[in-house]
Design an enzyme around this catalytic site. Structure first.
Site, PDB file in Angstrom:
ATOM      1  N   ARG A   1      29.188  38.727  29.060  1.00 58.43           N
ATOM      2  CA  ARG A   1      30.644  39.114  28.514  1.00 58.43           C
ATOM      3  C   ARG A   1      30.169  39.853  27.276  1.00 58.43           C
ATOM      4  NH1 ARG A   1      33.328  37.779  33.039  1.00 58.43           N
ATOM      5  NH2 ARG A   1      32.649  35.594  34.063  1.00 58.43           N
TER       6      ARG A   1
ATOM      7  N   ALA B   1      40.085  23.890  56.443  1.00 53.55           N
ATOM      8  CA  ALA B   1      40.750  23.211  55.533  1.00 53.55           C
ATOM      9  C   ALA B   1      42.092  22.842  55.927  1.00 53.55           C
ATOM     10  CB  ALA B   1      40.810  23.834  54.038  1.00 53.55           C
TER      11      ALA B   1
ATOM     12  N   ASP C   1      37.162  44.321  37.151  1.00 54.86           N
ATOM     13  CA  ASP C   1      37.959  45.281  36.587  1.00 54.86           C
ATOM     14  C   ASP C   1      37.936  44.886  35.172  1.00 54.86           C
ATOM     15  OD1 ASP C   1      39.585  42.537  37.293  1.00 54.86           O
ATOM     16  OD2 ASP C   1      41.125  43.544  35.979  1.00 54.86           O
ATOM     17  N   GLY C   2      37.540  44.005  34.548  1.00 53.73           N
ATOM     18  CA  GLY C   2      37.720  43.836  33.184  1.00 53.73           C
ATOM     19  C   GLY C   2      36.412  44.594  32.505  1.00 53.73           C
TER      20      GLY C   2
ATOM     21  N   GLY D   1      31.049  38.502  35.473  1.00 53.58           N
ATOM     22  CA  GLY D   1      30.275  37.497  36.199  1.00 53.58           C
ATOM     23  C   GLY D   1      29.256  37.985  37.108  1.00 53.58           C
TER      24      GLY D   1
ATOM     25  N   ASP E   1      35.093  37.789  43.287  1.00 56.43           N
ATOM     26  CA  ASP E   1      36.572  37.353  43.222  1.00 56.43           C
ATOM     27  C   ASP E   1      37.284  38.403  44.281  1.00 56.43           C
ATOM     28  OD1 ASP E   1      35.952  35.516  41.188  1.00 56.43           O
ATOM     29  OD2 ASP E   1      36.713  36.595  39.784  1.00 56.43           O
TER      30      ASP E   1
ATOM     31  N   LYS F   1      43.860  10.447  60.457  1.00 52.65           N
ATOM     32  CA  LYS F   1      42.822  11.544  60.194  1.00 52.65           C
ATOM     33  C   LYS F   1      41.664  11.010  59.187  1.00 52.65           C
ATOM     34  CE  LYS F   1      42.914  16.224  59.671  1.00 52.65           C
ATOM     35  NZ  LYS F   1      41.610  16.473  60.342  1.00 52.65           N
TER      36      LYS F   1
ATOM     37  N   THR G   1      31.913  41.959  42.142  1.00 52.48           N
ATOM     38  CA  THR G   1      32.392  40.639  41.468  1.00 52.48           C
ATOM     39  C   THR G   1      32.814  39.573  42.758  1.00 52.48           C
ATOM     40  OG1 THR G   1      34.447  39.410  40.722  1.00 52.48           O
ATOM     41  CG2 THR G   1      34.848  41.744  41.307  1.00 52.48           C
TER      42      THR G   1
ATOM     43  N   ARG H   1      39.016  13.127  45.776  1.00 55.97           N
ATOM     44  CA  ARG H   1      38.160  13.581  44.642  1.00 55.97           C
ATOM     45  C   ARG H   1      38.016  14.909  44.589  1.00 55.97           C
ATOM     46  NH1 ARG H   1      33.532   9.986  43.891  1.00 55.97           N
ATOM     47  NH2 ARG H   1      34.389   8.021  43.473  1.00 55.97           N
TER      48      ARG H   1
ATOM     49  N   ARG I   1      19.360  49.258  43.041  1.00 53.99           N
ATOM     50  CA  ARG I   1      18.389  49.820  43.719  1.00 53.99           C
ATOM     51  C   ARG I   1      18.820  51.186  44.397  1.00 53.99           C
ATOM     52  NH1 ARG I   1      17.301  49.561  49.206  1.00 53.99           N
ATOM     53  NH2 ARG I   1      15.333  49.889  50.084  1.00 53.99           N
ATOM     54  N   ALA I   2      20.099  51.181  44.794  1.00 53.21           N
ATOM     55  CA  ALA I   2      20.633  52.377  45.655  1.00 53.21           C
ATOM     56  C   ALA I   2      20.809  53.270  44.455  1.00 53.21           C
ATOM     57  CB  ALA I   2      21.819  51.630  46.124  1.00 53.21           C
TER      58      ALA I   2
ATOM     59  N   MET J   1      36.104  29.369  43.153  1.00 54.14           N
ATOM     60  CA  MET J   1      36.529  30.467  42.129  1.00 54.14           C
ATOM     61  C   MET J   1      37.404  31.722  42.551  1.00 54.14           C
ATOM     62  SD  MET J   1      32.937  31.432  40.069  1.00 54.14           S
ATOM     63  CE  MET J   1      32.275  30.178  38.607  1.00 54.14           C
ATOM     64  N   GLY J   2      37.844  32.718  41.664  1.00 54.99           N
ATOM     65  CA  GLY J   2      38.589  33.892  42.198  1.00 54.99           C
ATOM     66  C   GLY J   2      39.542  34.279  41.016  1.00 54.99           C
ATOM     67  N   ARG J   3      39.271  33.557  39.552  1.00 52.60           N
ATOM     68  CA  ARG J   3      39.971  34.024  38.510  1.00 52.60           C
ATOM     69  C   ARG J   3      41.537  33.703  38.762  1.00 52.60           C
ATOM     70  NH1 ARG J   3      38.596  37.655  33.979  1.00 52.60           N
ATOM     71  NH2 ARG J   3      36.340  37.465  33.744  1.00 52.60           N
TER      72      ARG J   3
ATOM     73  N   ASP K   1      38.935  40.924  43.829  1.00 54.81           N
ATOM     74  CA  ASP K   1      40.371  41.042  42.985  1.00 54.81           C
ATOM     75  C   ASP K   1      40.358  42.433  42.261  1.00 54.81           C
ATOM     76  OD1 ASP K   1      38.503  40.533  40.902  1.00 54.81           O
ATOM     77  OD2 ASP K   1      39.699  39.209  39.946  1.00 54.81           O
TER      78      ASP K   1
HETATM   79  P1  ATP Z   1      34.571  38.837  36.690  1.00 56.43           P
HETATM   80  O1  ATP Z   1      35.762  38.987  37.004  1.00 56.43           O
HETATM   81  O2  ATP Z   1      33.489  39.004  37.898  1.00 56.43           O
HETATM   82  O3  ATP Z   1      33.943  38.028  35.664  1.00 56.43           O
HETATM   83  P2  ATP Z   1      34.752  41.211  34.893  1.00 56.43           P
HETATM   84  O4  ATP Z   1      34.127  42.528  34.663  1.00 56.43           O
HETATM   85  O5  ATP Z   1      36.140  41.401  35.307  1.00 56.43           O
HETATM   86  O6  ATP Z   1      34.018  40.441  35.878  1.00 56.43           O
HETATM   87  P3  ATP Z   1      35.288  40.550  32.164  1.00 56.43           P
HETATM   88  O7  ATP Z   1      34.842  39.174  31.469  1.00 56.43           O
HETATM   89  O8  ATP Z   1      36.960  40.478  32.285  1.00 56.43           O
HETATM   90  O9  ATP Z   1      34.565  40.400  33.479  1.00 56.43           O
HETATM   91  O10 ATP Z   1      34.814  41.695  31.364  1.00 56.43           O
HETATM   92  C1  ATP Z   1      33.526  41.836  31.352  1.00 56.43           C
HETATM   93  C2  ATP Z   1      33.339  42.448  29.882  1.00 56.43           C
HETATM   94  O11 ATP Z   1      34.035  44.005  29.947  1.00 56.43           O
HETATM   95  C3  ATP Z   1      34.123  41.815  28.399  1.00 56.43           C
HETATM   96  O12 ATP Z   1      33.246  40.960  28.055  1.00 56.43           O
HETATM   97  C4  ATP Z   1      34.041  42.907  27.633  1.00 56.43           C
HETATM   98  O13 ATP Z   1      32.926  43.187  27.028  1.00 56.43           O
HETATM   99  C5  ATP Z   1      34.496  44.249  28.681  1.00 56.43           C
HETATM  100  N1  ATP Z   1      36.084  44.351  28.600  1.00 56.43           N
HETATM  101  C6  ATP Z   1      36.949  43.726  29.172  1.00 56.43           C
HETATM  102  N2  ATP Z   1      38.159  44.076  28.965  1.00 56.43           N
HETATM  103  C7  ATP Z   1      38.009  44.733  27.890  1.00 56.43           C
HETATM  104  C8  ATP Z   1      39.041  45.570  27.008  1.00 56.43           C
HETATM  105  N3  ATP Z   1      40.207  45.440  27.340  1.00 56.43           N
HETATM  106  N4  ATP Z   1      38.646  46.447  26.146  1.00 56.43           N
HETATM  107  C9  ATP Z   1      37.141  46.473  25.927  1.00 56.43           C
HETATM  108  N5  ATP Z   1      36.091  45.768  26.635  1.00 56.43           N
HETATM  109  C10 ATP Z   1      36.590  45.015  27.590  1.00 56.43           C
END
Ligand code: ATP
Length: 328
Positions: free
Chosen positions: A72, A187, A103-104, A11, A128, A219, A126, A251, A21-22, A170-172, A130
């Site tokens: 992604r 809130a 972290d993904g 994301g 999130d 309220k 991100t 809503r 830039r940095a 958001m926040g996953r 997280d």
């Molecule tokens: P955000 O949480 O802000 O959306 P993110 O980096 O956690 O960011 P993800 O969609 O979880 O987002 O991961 C981004 C990309 O990283 C994935 O589309 C994929 O290409 C790669 N990726 C994530 N997990 C794996 C994995 N276990 N093995 C290989 N590639 C991965």
């Protein structure tokens, strides 16, 4: 180190441009070339890249999104994907890769590291917040302000129409954004994963405070901030259940991608600048599989493999206070 690659993945988050830039300016200072891969890991698989010179990063610190684009990349989940990505890096003589993402994305980087001889460094970007290993992630501060702006506006219309509004953030699977925006937006209730899963058959702990507020204070407006993924069927289903139970129109307002956009606030520009610059320093110091993070005001490397452990807790003081005053 002669040449580093950089990409933004997952994301998008406000401040990713400031990080790019940095990285480019710090690398130039150390006579290191930078190659930017487009669309996250897709750029590695498709060899879609561009040299990044200092003039490419002029006038981008204030811009949301990412000049490198983000995506992604399902291809990286295959057996061949990470091998292919590593081959691109070797072919282009990239000594180190810096991945800006969540972290993904770092799990993707770890998969590439199995086949890559160079160094890999992460930068947490991100909304999130997280990611373990840094108190704040790039984009979180801006997303919080965006959410607050929306909550304040929804408050006006909720007040005028005497409605109950559920505002989904958001926040996953993390309630960082929801807790902070809920507290700062005043809130009446906050629902986030850290408070435990919601049982659709037992919503009384949410319904009773709404009824009390109506009886005791007459309220006019009532706002419940909900972290995404908190309720089966989403916030609209929860709004319907509450409407039926309370007898007042409820809503759901799902903020969605608005939270990812916009010009980064000052805090995000500063954090992105520090973490981007520090990431290059980690590369120069020979570090590998580390994330550039800031903890208690100190820049530090943190093992990429541990960034997804989810050990970073939402602010315990705020959680306790919120529970004390009966608003969760
Ligand atoms: P955000 O949480 O802000 O959306 P993110 O980096 O956690 O960011 P993800 O969609 O979880 O987002 O991961 C981004 C990309 O990283 C994935 O589309 C994929 O290409 C790669 N990726 C994530 N997990 C794996 C994995 N276990 N093995 C290989 N590639 C991965």
């Amino acid at each position: 180190v002669k040449r580093i690659g950089v990409l933004t993945s997952g994301g998008d988050a406000p401040g990713m441009n400031a990080a790019i830039r940095a990285i480019v300016l710090t690398a130039a200072h150390h006579q290191i070339d930078v190659v930017g891969f487009k669309h996250g890991f897709i750029g590695l698989l498709q060899q879609d890249y561009q040299p990044l010179m200092t003039h490419h990063v002029d006038n981008i610190i204030q811009r949301g999104g990412t000049i490198l684009k983000s995506a992604r990349c399902p291809g990286l989940h295959t057996v061949e994907g990470p091998r292919h990505a590593a081959a691109t890096l070797h072919e282009l003589n990239i000594d180190a890769l810096i991945v800006v993402g969540g972290d993904g994305s770092f799990r993707g980087a770890l998969a590439i590291a199995e086949h890559y001889q160079g160094q890999i460094i992460g930068v947490p970007g991100t909304i999130d917040n997280d990611v373990d290993g840094s108190d704040m992630t790039i984009g979180y501060a801006t997303a919080l302000d965006t959410a607050l702006d929306a909550i304040d506006k929804i408050r006006d219309t909720a007040d005028a129409f005497e409605r109950i509004f559920l505002v989904e953030l958001m926040g996953r699977h993390s309630g960082y954004l929801a807790l902070a925006a809920g507290i700062a937006g005043g809130a009446e209730q906050i629902i986030c994963p850290e408070f435990g899963p919601l049982d659709p058959h037992n919503l009384q702990h949410i319904i009773t405070p709404i009824q009390h507020a109506q009886l005791l204070r007459g309220k006019a407006s009532y706002i419940i901030v909900v972290a995404e993924n908190s309720y089966p069927g989403g916030s609209s289903a929860l709004a319907e259940a509450l409407t039926n139970a309370v007898g007042v129109e409820c809503r759901a307002c799902i903020l969605g991608h608005i939270q990812r956009g916009g010009s980064p606030v000052g805090a995000d520009r500063i954090l992105a600048t520090k973490l981007g610059a520090f990431a290059v320093e980690l590369v120069i110091n020979g570090e590998h599989l580390q994330m550039a993070g800031e903890v208690s005001g100190t820049l530090q490397g943190y093992p990429l493999a541990k960034t997804g452990d989810r050990s970073k807790a939402i602010d315990p003081y705020l959680v306790r206070w919120q529970q004390q005053i009966g608003r969760n």
